[in-house]
Design an enzyme around this catalytic site. Structure first.
Site, short mmCIF file in Angstrom:
data_model
loop_
_atom_site.label_atom_id
_atom_site.label_comp_id
_atom_site.label_asym_id
_atom_site.label_seq_id
_atom_site.Cartn_x
_atom_site.Cartn_y
_atom_site.Cartn_z
N ASP A 67 10.82 -1.66 -6.99
CA ASP A 67 11.71 -2.70 -6.47
C ASP A 67 13.08 -2.56 -7.13
OD1 ASP A 67 13.00 -5.08 -5.68
OD2 ASP A 67 11.08 -6.11 -5.51
N SER A 100 15.48 -8.29 -0.24
CA SER A 100 14.12 -7.83 -0.55
C SER A 100 13.09 -8.07 0.55
CB SER A 100 13.64 -8.47 -1.86
OG SER A 100 14.41 -8.03 -2.94
N THR A 157 8.06 -8.39 -1.68
CA THR A 157 7.49 -7.11 -1.26
C THR A 157 6.01 -7.20 -0.94
OG1 THR A 157 9.17 -5.90 -2.51
CG2 THR A 157 7.20 -4.69 -1.88
N GLU A 170 -3.90 -20.09 -19.02
CA GLU A 170 -3.35 -19.44 -20.20
C GLU A 170 -2.18 -20.20 -20.82
OE1 GLU A 170 -4.23 -14.73 -19.91
OE2 GLU A 170 -2.52 -15.42 -18.72
N PHE A 217 -2.70 -12.69 -13.17
CA PHE A 217 -2.63 -12.55 -14.62
C PHE A 217 -1.49 -13.30 -15.28
CE2 PHE A 217 -4.67 -8.65 -12.96
CZ PHE A 217 -5.91 -8.80 -13.56
N GLU A 218 -0.64 -13.94 -14.51
CA GLU A 218 0.44 -14.70 -15.11
C GLU A 218 0.77 -15.93 -14.28
OE1 GLU A 218 2.35 -15.51 -17.45
OE2 GLU A 218 1.64 -14.04 -18.89
N GLU A 236 3.35 -1.59 -6.77
CA GLU A 236 4.74 -2.00 -6.92
C GLU A 236 5.14 -2.25 -8.36
OE1 GLU A 236 8.00 -5.39 -5.51
OE2 GLU A 236 5.91 -5.94 -5.92
#
Length: 611
Positions: free
Chosen positions: A68, A118, A181, A244, A297-298, A354
């Site tokens: 990207d 984008s 994307t 988390e 994961f985030e 990506e």
């Protein structure tokens, strides 16, 4: 005299209204619908296939690697940084895609924007149809923030085409999985910002699903085998703390936990599925027992590679004293896990890989992280190459758009630190400058910010100078590189092409969707897909409340920009019949006019004699 005036008026009408073409309406010229881009891609394919042999291999698998914002300048600077990290001068170092046999360039403009944005670029790259600024998975009929415009504008993607052929599919990204994307592969939205229902205008929430909801409920999202990236906040309700980061809550207003809904839906269909959210869970995953994987994961984007495993401050808006442990899996970790699952399908797979944060670092005028993320993308590709056979796997590496980072110096010696200052000062103001600079962005200051005295130890947080002040750097409008390896690569990827050509070329190599016909009379070691033209996705929204919708950012529309490349030799040619008809019509009209002149001349002479 009146007869002569009549003749003059008649001839003027014939000249301007019949023999000369009428001026074209600018809006008519702007009708670049999906048929236009499909036809243009087919013409470009035919130009390249004239160099193909009779026996053309077929790609069983496809890996599309997208950096990207990875401009050609970014790739060059990253190559040098890779070599310098190995103790070499760097200029003669090769990244893995530098060794690919096929190289081309792609034009990244959007239907209504000269410099690519984008989501519109992603629509071209993944759906084969150029789109309007900030729309997602829609053709030219889509209008920003207008729900009803999506009814007849939805376009299919490479993942739709892969599913039709019985292939598995996967998305692996370091950005949010609902970001521009990756979302273009499965979502259709008049605004790329509708990542969860809180961003959708209240009047149309029942008619237009947000992007995360489309991934969980709609085709093709609900059938994607592997989904890994960031963006948990768009899947969790406002009352649910992040697993988390307990001090952060989800953003959904409908009260739904879409991650749990995804898992329940797979269980109801008796599919072997698993939802994970940490690096430890990914490490324990057994791909032999999992066919569908959702890994978020985030909370937002995954951390930059430079920050993984470090203690960081929290996002803006949270207490400054709070810190988090950024221990996300690497892009290479996710790639290996994805391929372990996807490779189980004998019919092959499609995987989008990506490097989503190259773009973000460039927006900050921070080349250190932009180049580091590029090298992380290369590491992930190297991991993929260890798992696949290039003889049956087409690998395409490209970017969605460029950036405004420049690279240059005055007699800078070989091996000079790529992130450092030039060896000479400016001959105008006598001040030092880095060899990597930006055209726009937050790095602008007056007087100009100077690099540190040491040229070999530039900190990771260094913001390089920009010529024009902006809160964030703009994208670059230049062509972006395409590197390709595998079946048909050297034939299909050469020269300068429209970005919307790329998925059609991939479809041809892999015999997908509207390009499946070339495989019908051949025998391969995997099931032959059925021929099916990629039509519009069935509409799922109504036209109600359309009049109430307004653009959040002000103006109700954008000025149409017709790019000069539309007039190139790549444009769709008229059929021979459509060319002959106007010529014949023009010929007969001219004969009619001459005959009329003769008759009128006789009439005029008769009148003149009578007078």
């Amino acid at each position: 005299m009146s007869a002569w005036c009549y003749v003059v008026i008649m001839m003027g009408t014939i000249n301007t209204g019949v023999l000369s073409p009428a001026p074209m309406n600018a809006e008519v010229k702007e009708t670049y619908d999906r048929q236009y881009w499909y036809a243009q891609a087919q013409e470009t394919l035919q130009k390249r296939l004239q160099y193909a042999s009779e026996k053309n291999p077929v790609a069983k698998n496809v890996i599309l690697v997208v950096g990207d914002g990875m401009s050609l300048t970014t790739a060059t600077a990253a190559r040098i940084l890779r070599g310098q990290r190995r103790g070499q001068s760097g200029e003669d170092t090769d990244l893995v895609w530098d060794t690919f046999p096929a190289v081309a360039l792609a034009k990244t403009y959007n239907i209504d924007a000269q410099t690519g944005e984008s989501s519109a670029c992603a629509t071209a790259l993944l759906c084969g149809v150029k789109a309007r600024y900030e729309t997602l998975g829609l053709d030219a009929g889509g209008r920003f923030n207008i729900c009803a415009s999506a009814i007849n504008s939805k376009v299919t993607s490479l993942i739709d085409w892969a599913h039709e052929a019985g292939k598995s599919s996967g998305i692996v990204t370091t950005a949010r999985i609902t970001h521009a994307t990756p979302a273009a592969l499965y979502a259709h939205a008049p605004s790329r910002y509708w990542e969860d229902d809180s961003r959708v205008p209240p009047t149309v929430r029942r008619d237009c699903k947000d992007i995360a909801q489309q991934l969980v409920e709609n085709e093709p999202g609900r059938n994607i085998n592997v989904i890994m990236g960031g963006g948990r906040r768009h899947f969790l309700p406002t009352v649910t703390p992040d697993p988390e980061h307990p001090n952060r809550e989800g953003r959904r207003l409908d009260g739904r936990n879409l991650a749990e809904d995804w898992a329940r839906e797979k269980k109801r269909r008796r599919l072997r599925a698993q939802y994970i959210h940490s690096r430890e869970q990914l490490a324990k995953l057994d791909p032999r027992t999992v066919d569908y994987l959702l890994g978020l994961f985030e909370y937002s984007h995954m951390e930059f590679n430079a920050e993984r495993g470090a203690v960081l401050d929290t996002e803006e808006g949270t207490p400054a004293s709070t810190s988090v442990k950024a221990d996300d899996p690497s892009l290479a970790d996710m790639t290996r896990a994805a391929l372990a699952i996807l490779s189980k399908n004998d019919k092959g797979f499609f995987l989008l890989l990506e490097g989503g944060r190259i773009d973000h670092a460039h927006h900050y005028n921070n080349p250190y992280r932009a180049l580091d993320e590029t090298l992380e993308l290369e590491t992930a590709l190297l991991a993929a190459l260890e798992k696949v056979n290039p003889a049956e796997t087409l690998i395409v590496v490209t970017a969605d758009h460029g950036h405004v980072m420049t690279f240059g110096g005055q007699a800078t010696p070989r091996g000079h630190p790529i992130l450092g200052a030039d060896t000479v000062v400016s001959d105008i103001d006598g001040l030092r400058y880095t060899t990597l600079l930006y055209g726009t962005g937050p790095g602008h200051s007056e007087p100009r910010a100077l690099p540190l005295n040491g040229t070999s130890t530039i900190p990771a947080d260094a913001v390089h100078a920009a010529a024009v002040p902006r809160q964030w750097a703009t994208h670059g409008g230049e062509d972006v590189p395409i590197y390709a390896l595998g079946p048909m690569a050297t034939i299909l990827f050469a020269g300068v092409v429209e970005q919307s050509y790329i998925p059609h070329a991939i479809a041809y190599a892999a015999c997908l969707a509207h390009q499946a016909h070339r495989c019908q009379e051949s025998t391969f070691n995997f099931t032959k897909p059925q021929v099916k033209i990629a039509n519009c996705v069935p509409p799922e929204v109504s036209s109600v409340s359309a009049a109430e919708e307004t653009r959040n950012e002000g103006s109700s529309g954008r000025r149409v920009i017709v790019a000069s490349s539309v007039m190139s030799d790549e444009r769709v040619p008229r059929s021979s019949a459509s060319l002959v008809a106007p010529l014949m019509t023009s010929h007969y009209l001219k004969m009619f006019a001459l005959s009329l002149i003769g008759h009128l001349s006789v009439i005029w002479v008769s009148i003149d004699k009578s007078v």
